[in-house]
Design an enzyme around this catalytic site. Sequence first.
Site, PDB file in Angstrom:
ATOM      1  N   ARG A 243      -3.083   9.162  -2.657  1.00 41.36           N
ATOM      2  CA  ARG A 243      -3.342   8.902  -1.231  1.00 41.36           C
ATOM      3  C   ARG A 243      -2.092   9.185  -0.395  1.00 41.36           C
ATOM      4  O   ARG A 243      -2.184   9.749   0.698  1.00 41.36           O
ATOM      5  CB  ARG A 243      -3.836   7.465  -1.030  1.00 41.36           C
TER       6      ARG A 243
ATOM      7  N   LYS B 251      -2.721   6.962   6.009  1.00 36.37           N
ATOM      8  CA  LYS B 251      -1.995   5.689   6.087  1.00 36.37           C
ATOM      9  C   LYS B 251      -0.660   5.988   6.761  1.00 36.37           C
ATOM     10  O   LYS B 251       0.379   6.157   6.110  1.00 36.37           O
ATOM     11  CB  LYS B 251      -1.826   5.105   4.675  1.00 36.37           C
TER      12      LYS B 251
ATOM     13  N   GLU C  28     -13.774  -1.523   9.634  1.00 38.41           N
ATOM     14  CA  GLU C  28     -12.993  -2.301   8.666  1.00 38.41           C
ATOM     15  C   GLU C  28     -12.217  -3.365   9.434  1.00 38.41           C
ATOM     16  O   GLU C  28     -12.311  -3.451  10.657  1.00 38.41           O
ATOM     17  CB  GLU C  28     -12.044  -1.393   7.886  1.00 38.41           C
TER      18      GLU C  28
HETATM   19  N1  PXG Z   1      -7.618  -0.911   5.664  1.00 41.72           N
HETATM   20  C1  PXG Z   1      -6.419  -0.837   6.276  1.00 41.72           C
HETATM   21  C2  PXG Z   1      -6.372  -0.435   7.694  1.00 41.72           C
HETATM   22  C3  PXG Z   1      -5.248  -1.123   5.562  1.00 41.72           C
HETATM   23  O1  PXG Z   1      -4.066  -1.032   6.167  1.00 41.72           O
HETATM   24  C4  PXG Z   1      -6.614  -1.584   3.611  1.00 41.72           C
HETATM   25  C5  PXG Z   1      -7.722  -1.279   4.373  1.00 41.72           C
HETATM   26  C6  PXG Z   1      -6.784  -1.886   2.160  1.00 41.72           C
HETATM   27  O2  PXG Z   1      -6.441  -0.759   1.379  1.00 41.72           O
HETATM   28  P1  PXG Z   1      -5.939  -0.864  -0.123  1.00 41.72           P
HETATM   29  O3  PXG Z   1      -5.725   0.542  -0.563  1.00 41.72           O
HETATM   30  O4  PXG Z   1      -4.672  -1.668  -0.107  1.00 41.72           O
HETATM   31  O5  PXG Z   1      -7.027  -1.526  -0.875  1.00 41.72           O
HETATM   32  C7  PXG Z   1      -5.335  -1.527   4.208  1.00 41.72           C
HETATM   33  C8  PXG Z   1      -4.130  -1.908   3.400  1.00 41.72           C
HETATM   34  C9  PXG Z   1       1.692  -3.570   4.436  1.00 41.72           C
HETATM   35  C10 PXG Z   1       0.212  -3.691   4.661  1.00 41.72           C
HETATM   36  O6  PXG Z   1       2.478  -4.198   5.141  1.00 41.72           O
HETATM   37  C11 PXG Z   1      -0.650  -2.702   4.225  1.00 41.72           C
HETATM   38  C12 PXG Z   1      -2.018  -2.805   4.445  1.00 41.72           C
HETATM   39  C13 PXG Z   1      -2.509  -3.902   5.079  1.00 41.72           C
HETATM   40  C14 PXG Z   1      -1.646  -4.909   5.507  1.00 41.72           C
HETATM   41  C15 PXG Z   1      -0.266  -4.815   5.309  1.00 41.72           C
HETATM   42  O7  PXG Z   1       2.094  -2.818   3.539  1.00 41.72           O
HETATM   43  N2  PXG Z   1      -2.855  -1.767   4.012  1.00 41.72           N
END
Ligand code: PXG
Length: 287
Positions: free
Chosen positions: A52, A151, A184
């Site tokens: 990703r 991301k 989401e």
């Molecule tokens: N949607 C969004 C918008 C996200 O940022 C997820 C879903 C879940 O994805 P994963 O691949 O983790 O199952 C995310 C996750 C940080 C941080 O500080 C990152 C996220 C969310 C909150 C904090 O690294 N990403």
Amino acid sequence: MGLKIYINGQILPEEDAKISVFDHGLLYGDGIFEGIRAYNGKIFTLQQHLDRLYDSANAISLKIPITKSEMADAIKKTMDANNMKDSYIRLVVTRGVGKLGLDPNKCSNPQIIIITDTIELYSKALYERGLDIVTVTTIRNHFSALDPKIKSLNYLNNILAKIESIHAGAGEALMLNKDGYVAECAGDNIFIFKNDTLLTPPPSAGILIGITRNVVMKLATQIGIQVKEELMTKCDLYAAEECFLTGTAAEIIPVVKIDGRIIGDGKPGKVTLDLLKKYRELTMKGF
Ligand code: PXG
């Protein structure tokens, strides 16, 4: 003891781990990131996160100067330097230092930063009690503007949503897309359970394709639960028997209230708790 941070091949004490104020990651949010977990010394779903990250880089025309396998080694090196077995790994790649102005060609040196730390998005009590979430007025970025699949270091869309949920006294913000369908939450994907089926919005709703989301879909299938990706409105959520959110840091967190409507019997649902148990078994075993 302070943390050791990786920057471009060097391991530095956190007080010396610094990035230029001319880095376009700071000036324009020009860059990408990943959040990865290590459980008991093993990095969970590393390949999926690397894939990703490199896809995000490609989408913004950013050439990461090292290969995926070198990146994996760099993460391990950082974990070793911190002697951490359980951690949240924050991997950031910025566009690098450049003159002022949007043009990414003004930058030549992408900065690779690896932080291994811990993160607690929700308290332990919330996993037992369940989360109260609200629909916010900030819609999720349209994919033609900034595809949520990327991301990127531009998280203001999510932060604006989060601010609304905080003002409302809720635990997380539910974001709709421009057509009014559920996308989401600010930092997690969403699932509902109804009529023996687990439902989650499809990628076309405009979401980050969460890696936890993918794992949960697989786990559910394995335990004989039908899984469907389907467009939903917030009313579909209100009528759910169960609801939960997924994310690397959050894992699986039950939702018991949405916009003041009680979901199911107001307690974390059975399927949610079964999946959380399975998920935790998997993280302990390695993936
Ligand atoms: N949607 C969004 C918008 C996200 O940022 C997820 C879903 C879940 O994805 P994963 O691949 O983790 O199952 C995310 C996750 C940080 C941080 O500080 C990152 C996220 C969310 C909150 C904090 O690294 N990403």
